[in-house]
Write a protein that holds these residues in place. Structure first.
Motif, PDB file in Angstrom:
ATOM      1  N   ARG A 133      34.289 -34.227   6.564  1.00 21.71           N
ATOM      2  CA  ARG A 133      34.192 -33.937   7.995  1.00 21.71           C
ATOM      3  C   ARG A 133      34.730 -32.539   8.296  1.00 21.71           C
ATOM      4  O   ARG A 133      34.168 -31.808   9.103  1.00 21.71           O
ATOM      5  N   GLU A 134      35.815 -32.169   7.644  1.00 21.31           N
ATOM      6  CA  GLU A 134      36.378 -30.836   7.843  1.00 21.31           C
ATOM      7  C   GLU A 134      35.415 -29.763   7.339  1.00 21.31           C
ATOM      8  O   GLU A 134      35.192 -28.751   8.006  1.00 21.31           O
ATOM      9  N   ALA A 135      34.831 -29.987   6.167  1.00 23.20           N
ATOM     10  CA  ALA A 135      33.850 -29.033   5.624  1.00 23.20           C
ATOM     11  C   ALA A 135      32.632 -28.945   6.530  1.00 23.20           C
ATOM     12  O   ALA A 135      32.039 -27.873   6.691  1.00 23.20           O
ATOM     13  N   LEU A 136      32.272 -30.056   7.131  1.00 21.77           N
ATOM     14  CA  LEU A 136      31.129 -30.087   8.029  1.00 21.77           C
ATOM     15  C   LEU A 136      31.358 -29.207   9.258  1.00 21.77           C
ATOM     16  O   LEU A 136      30.432 -28.561   9.751  1.00 21.77           O
ATOM     17  N   CYS A 137      32.593 -29.145   9.734  1.00 23.91           N
ATOM     18  CA  CYS A 137      32.907 -28.260  10.863  1.00 23.91           C
ATOM     19  C   CYS A 137      32.605 -26.815  10.503  1.00 23.91           C
ATOM     20  O   CYS A 137      32.051 -26.063  11.305  1.00 23.91           O
ATOM     21  N   GLY A 138      32.943 -26.432   9.273  1.00 25.78           N
ATOM     22  CA  GLY A 138      32.633 -25.078   8.813  1.00 25.78           C
ATOM     23  C   GLY A 138      31.144 -24.847   8.708  1.00 25.78           C
ATOM     24  O   GLY A 138      30.642 -23.766   9.033  1.00 25.78           O
ATOM     25  N   LEU A 139      30.423 -25.869   8.284  1.00 24.74           N
ATOM     26  CA  LEU A 139      28.965 -25.770   8.185  1.00 24.74           C
ATOM     27  C   LEU A 139      28.348 -25.555   9.562  1.00 24.74           C
ATOM     28  O   LEU A 139      27.494 -24.694   9.749  1.00 24.74           O
ATOM     29  N   GLN A 140      28.808 -26.334  10.526  1.00 29.14           N
ATOM     30  CA  GLN A 140      28.227 -26.288  11.870  1.00 29.14           C
ATOM     31  C   GLN A 140      28.483 -24.960  12.582  1.00 29.14           C
ATOM     32  O   GLN A 140      27.725 -24.591  13.464  1.00 29.14           O
ATOM     33  N   THR A 141      29.542 -24.263  12.206  1.00 29.59           N
ATOM     34  CA  THR A 141      29.852 -22.993  12.864  1.00 29.59           C
ATOM     35  C   THR A 141      29.387 -21.780  12.065  1.00 29.59           C
ATOM     36  O   THR A 141      29.541 -20.651  12.519  1.00 29.59           O
ATOM     37  N   SER A 142      28.822 -22.019  10.910  1.00 27.60           N
ATOM     38  CA  SER A 142      28.393 -20.917  10.046  1.00 27.60           C
ATOM     39  C   SER A 142      27.125 -20.253  10.574  1.00 27.60           C
ATOM     40  O   SER A 142      26.182 -20.934  10.991  1.00 27.60           O
ATOM     41  N   PRO A 143      27.054 -18.913  10.515  1.00 28.41           N
ATOM     42  CA  PRO A 143      25.823 -18.227  10.910  1.00 28.41           C
ATOM     43  C   PRO A 143      24.718 -18.387   9.861  1.00 28.41           C
ATOM     44  O   PRO A 143      23.552 -18.154  10.147  1.00 28.41           O
ATOM     45  N   ASP A 144      25.098 -18.799   8.651  1.00 23.33           N
ATOM     46  CA  ASP A 144      24.123 -19.010   7.571  1.00 23.33           C
ATOM     47  C   ASP A 144      24.259 -20.444   7.070  1.00 23.33           C
ATOM     48  O   ASP A 144      25.026 -20.731   6.150  1.00 23.33           O
ATOM     49  N   LEU A 145      23.513 -21.348   7.693  1.00 25.61           N
ATOM     50  CA  LEU A 145      23.593 -22.774   7.349  1.00 25.61           C
ATOM     51  C   LEU A 145      23.319 -23.036   5.878  1.00 25.61           C
ATOM     52  O   LEU A 145      24.000 -23.827   5.248  1.00 25.61           O
ATOM     53  N   SER A 146      22.298 -22.376   5.342  1.00 24.97           N
ATOM     54  CA  SER A 146      21.912 -22.625   3.953  1.00 24.97           C
ATOM     55  C   SER A 146      23.041 -22.266   3.000  1.00 24.97           C
ATOM     56  O   SER A 146      23.377 -23.045   2.104  1.00 24.97           O
ATOM     57  N   ARG A 147      23.627 -21.096   3.167  1.00 25.28           N
ATOM     58  CA  ARG A 147      24.712 -20.669   2.289  1.00 25.28           C
ATOM     59  C   ARG A 147      25.919 -21.607   2.416  1.00 25.28           C
ATOM     60  O   ARG A 147      26.503 -22.035   1.424  1.00 25.28           O
ATOM     61  N   ALA A 148      26.270 -21.938   3.642  1.00 23.48           N
ATOM     62  CA  ALA A 148      27.411 -22.831   3.863  1.00 23.48           C
ATOM     63  C   ALA A 148      27.153 -24.216   3.262  1.00 23.48           C
ATOM     64  O   ALA A 148      28.058 -24.836   2.688  1.00 23.48           O
ATOM     65  N   VAL A 176      16.822 -25.172   1.979  1.00 24.57           N
ATOM     66  CA  VAL A 176      17.289 -24.899   0.617  1.00 24.57           C
ATOM     67  C   VAL A 176      16.083 -24.460  -0.200  1.00 24.57           C
ATOM     68  O   VAL A 176      15.208 -25.267  -0.510  1.00 24.57           O
ATOM     69  N   PRO A 177      15.998 -23.171  -0.515  1.00 22.29           N
ATOM     70  CA  PRO A 177      14.842 -22.646  -1.252  1.00 22.29           C
ATOM     71  C   PRO A 177      14.702 -23.254  -2.647  1.00 22.29           C
ATOM     72  O   PRO A 177      15.684 -23.698  -3.259  1.00 22.29           O
ATOM     73  N   ASP A 178      13.483 -23.222  -3.125  1.00 25.63           N
ATOM     74  CA  ASP A 178      13.122 -23.759  -4.430  1.00 25.63           C
ATOM     75  C   ASP A 178      14.047 -23.244  -5.535  1.00 25.63           C
ATOM     76  O   ASP A 178      14.523 -24.027  -6.366  1.00 25.63           O
ATOM     77  N   ASP A 179      14.333 -21.962  -5.571  1.00 22.27           N
ATOM     78  CA  ASP A 179      15.169 -21.419  -6.646  1.00 22.27           C
ATOM     79  C   ASP A 179      16.589 -22.000  -6.600  1.00 22.27           C
ATOM     80  O   ASP A 179      17.196 -22.256  -7.646  1.00 22.27           O
ATOM     81  N   GLN A 180      17.103 -22.237  -5.400  1.00 20.60           N
ATOM     82  CA  GLN A 180      18.426 -22.841  -5.273  1.00 20.60           C
ATOM     83  C   GLN A 180      18.407 -24.309  -5.702  1.00 20.60           C
ATOM     84  O   GLN A 180      19.350 -24.799  -6.329  1.00 20.60           O
ATOM     85  N   LEU A 181      17.323 -25.010  -5.373  1.00 21.11           N
ATOM     86  CA  LEU A 181      17.200 -26.413  -5.793  1.00 21.11           C
ATOM     87  C   LEU A 181      17.157 -26.513  -7.310  1.00 21.11           C
ATOM     88  O   LEU A 181      17.764 -27.408  -7.896  1.00 21.11           O
ATOM     89  N   ARG A 182      16.446 -25.599  -7.941  1.00 15.53           N
ATOM     90  CA  ARG A 182      16.375 -25.610  -9.409  1.00 15.53           C
ATOM     91  C   ARG A 182      17.760 -25.367 -10.020  1.00 15.53           C
ATOM     92  O   ARG A 182      18.141 -26.001 -11.002  1.00 15.53           O
ATOM     93  N   ARG A 183      18.514 -24.446  -9.430  1.00 17.95           N
ATOM     94  CA  ARG A 183      19.870 -24.165  -9.907  1.00 17.95           C
ATOM     95  C   ARG A 183      20.751 -25.407  -9.722  1.00 17.95           C
ATOM     96  O   ARG A 183      21.487 -25.808 -10.630  1.00 17.95           O
ATOM     97  N   LEU A 184      20.655 -26.035  -8.547  1.00 21.58           N
ATOM     98  CA  LEU A 184      21.427 -27.247  -8.284  1.00 21.58           C
ATOM     99  C   LEU A 184      21.023 -28.381  -9.221  1.00 21.58           C
ATOM    100  O   LEU A 184      21.865 -29.171  -9.663  1.00 21.58           O
ATOM    101  N   GLU A 185      19.727 -28.464  -9.522  1.00 23.74           N
ATOM    102  CA  GLU A 185      19.243 -29.522 -10.412  1.00 23.74           C
ATOM    103  C   GLU A 185      19.883 -29.386 -11.796  1.00 23.74           C
ATOM    104  O   GLU A 185      20.249 -30.389 -12.412  1.00 23.74           O
ATOM    105  N   LYS A 186      20.018 -28.161 -12.287  1.00 23.22           N
ATOM    106  CA  LYS A 186      20.653 -27.953 -13.596  1.00 23.22           C
ATOM    107  C   LYS A 186      22.101 -28.426 -13.576  1.00 23.22           C
ATOM    108  O   LYS A 186      22.610 -28.930 -14.571  1.00 23.22           O
ATOM    109  N   GLN A 187      22.756 -28.269 -12.449  1.00 24.67           N
ATOM    110  CA  GLN A 187      24.163 -28.633 -12.337  1.00 24.67           C
ATOM    111  C   GLN A 187      24.371 -30.111 -12.011  1.00 24.67           C
ATOM    112  O   GLN A 187      25.266 -30.750 -12.563  1.00 24.67           O
ATOM    113  N   PHE A 188      23.537 -30.669 -11.111  1.00 22.20           N
ATOM    114  CA  PHE A 188      23.778 -32.022 -10.603  1.00 22.20           C
ATOM    115  C   PHE A 188      22.688 -33.037 -10.926  1.00 22.20           C
ATOM    116  O   PHE A 188      22.849 -34.214 -10.632  1.00 22.20           O
TER     117      PHE A 188
END
Length: 108
Positions: free
Chosen positions: A53-68, A4-16
């Motif tokens: 758990r269902e969302a995790l299945c989508g994460l595990q099969t995603s070609p882009d882990l970070s985005r998922a 999770v890149p720094d810029d994404q963490l900063r965006r998430l920090e503003k939200q969460f």
């Protein structure tokens, strides 16, 4: 490992809030900073919650882990972040995140 890149963490920090910095270990080469979040720790955090758990299945099969992973955080919000942080603390008790702004280690 989920990056999770720094810029994404900063965006998430503003939200969460600042807990997002505690989901994994902070890494930086002086130019590029990122948080490395363990897939195993996310799996552990999702245990017992059928929707996660269902969302995790989508994460595990995603070609882009970070985005998922970011999409998963957007969907499940702070409760998921708090579970990941708690799991990370249990799995790595000596882990203390480092502030990308000051370089100081944050207390748990």
């Amino acid at each position: 490992m989920i990056i999770v890149p720094d810029d994404q963490l900063r965006r998430l920090e503003k939200q969460f809030g600042p807990e997002v910095w505690r989901m994994g270990s902070w890494n930086s080469d002086g130019v590029f900073g990122y948080c490395a979040v363990s897939v195993d720790e996310v799996e552990t955090a999702a245990a017992g919650d059928p929707a996660l758990r269902e969302a995790l299945c989508g994460l595990q099969t995603s070609p882009d882990l970070s985005r998922a992973f970011l999409e998963m955080l957007e969907s499940f919000g702070l409760p998921l972040i708090e579970k990941i942080v708690a799991t990370h603390r249990e799995c790595t008790p000596s882990a203390r995140p480092i502030s990308p702004v000051t370089g100081a280690t944050w207390a748990a």
